[in-house]
Design an enzyme around this catalytic site. Sequence first.
Site: not given
Ligand SMILES: C=C1C[C@]23C[C@@]1(O)CC[C@H]2[C@@]12CCC[C@@](C)(C(=O)O1)[C@H]2[C@@H]3C(=O)O
Ligand SMILES: O=C(O)CCC(=O)C(=O)O
Ligand SMILES: [Fe+2]
Length: 373
Positions: A232, A299
Amino acid sequence: MPARLSEAFINHPVHLNQNHVDFNSAKEVPDSYTWPPIHDDSSPADYGYDVDSSVPVIDLSDPISSVKGQISHACESWGVFQITNHGVPTDLLEKVQTEGKRLFSLPLQQKLKAARAPDGISGYGVARISSFFPKLMWSEGFTIAGSAVDHARKLWPQDYINFCEVMEEYEKEMKLLAGRLMWLMLGSLGINKEDLQWAGPEGKFKDSCGALQLNSYPACPDPDRAMGLAAHTDSTLLTVLYQNSTSGLQVTRDGGKWVTVPPISGALIVNIGDLLHILSNGRYPSVLHRAVVNRKCHRLSVAYLYGPPMHVQISPLSKLVNLNNPPLYRSVTWSEYLGTKAKHFNKALSSVRLCAPLNGIIDVKDHNRVKVG
Ligand SMILES: C=C1C[C@]23C[C@@]1(O)CC[C@H]2[C@@]12CCC[C@@](C)(C(=O)O1)[C@H]2[C@@H]3C(=O)O
Ligand SMILES: O=C(O)CCC(=O)C(=O)O
Ligand SMILES: [Fe+2]
């Protein structure tokens, strides 16, 4: 292939509800977590033989002109880099790690008390992007947006204060660091404080927004067939990631092979998100990344997801736009973009694109090998 869902979990991780599994009891990877083999595309770059195929490491205590040059190269060609001498105290990083471990080692039933609401942001849960994939991911997460108190109290009714204090202190440090990184990145593009009104009168990004995402990747009996967090890009301006001493984060460069970002003690990883991609009119592209798991070690990673004030319109900076470089993206607020991401996932960036690129290649290709729809 088991005929019924219930059969799939005999001698397998205990499913407490449809989406949550107790990884600690897993002897093998259940079918619902089995992805196509993922390590057949690894390259020598994974082992760091070749400097040009390693993610750049930048020492922030180097002279400022050198740091800006290194950042500009890293952002243009990688979209990700590691930083050392960043000023975040080592003992704070250790405390964050300890508190993160304390959280994820709670019994699953206890963690589920702090589950993220279906329409909420904060709390415990499976990877948010899970809904875009037919297979589940070998990870669990805890998101903190704003105060962690309400959720932490559900995890530790008597003993939640330390967790909240550590996360609050970390978030403060991250906000300062992210503001500093923003000016280094923008400065390397020739952008200064007058060009960015929403950074505030002193350019301190006081009203910027951020969230902490704690990710836990348990050791996995068949790591080649499991996925920690699928590929992503982040929706952010930038993300600052702390990873413990176990590797797992991988990035791609121009859709090429996956490159592992090796853990460096005390270092932090910085990656460019979609909003900086838009702001820089594609000069600093957001980086596609994923997390893989391994057989032996648990991890932990902690991402600080940094964005502008929720309702500020973000569009390509006028200084970076001219007749030869027309604006490639329409303006969008972070609030709107998070909604777009939640709906279109890795196609969100192309969905706000104004004109097709000359070479016909649209932003981020979908590199996930398991696709839906
Ligand atoms: C601020 C944010 C970015 C995020 C969605 C969120 O509301 C909180 C979690 C973030 C995260 C972390 C993992 C990857 C991601 C794509 C997800 O599904 O949750 C990102 C979101 C983002 O960057 O769109
Ligand atoms: O765990 C990681 O190395 C990646 C985590 C990540 O991509 C995220 O929280 O958006
Ligand atoms: Fe990420």
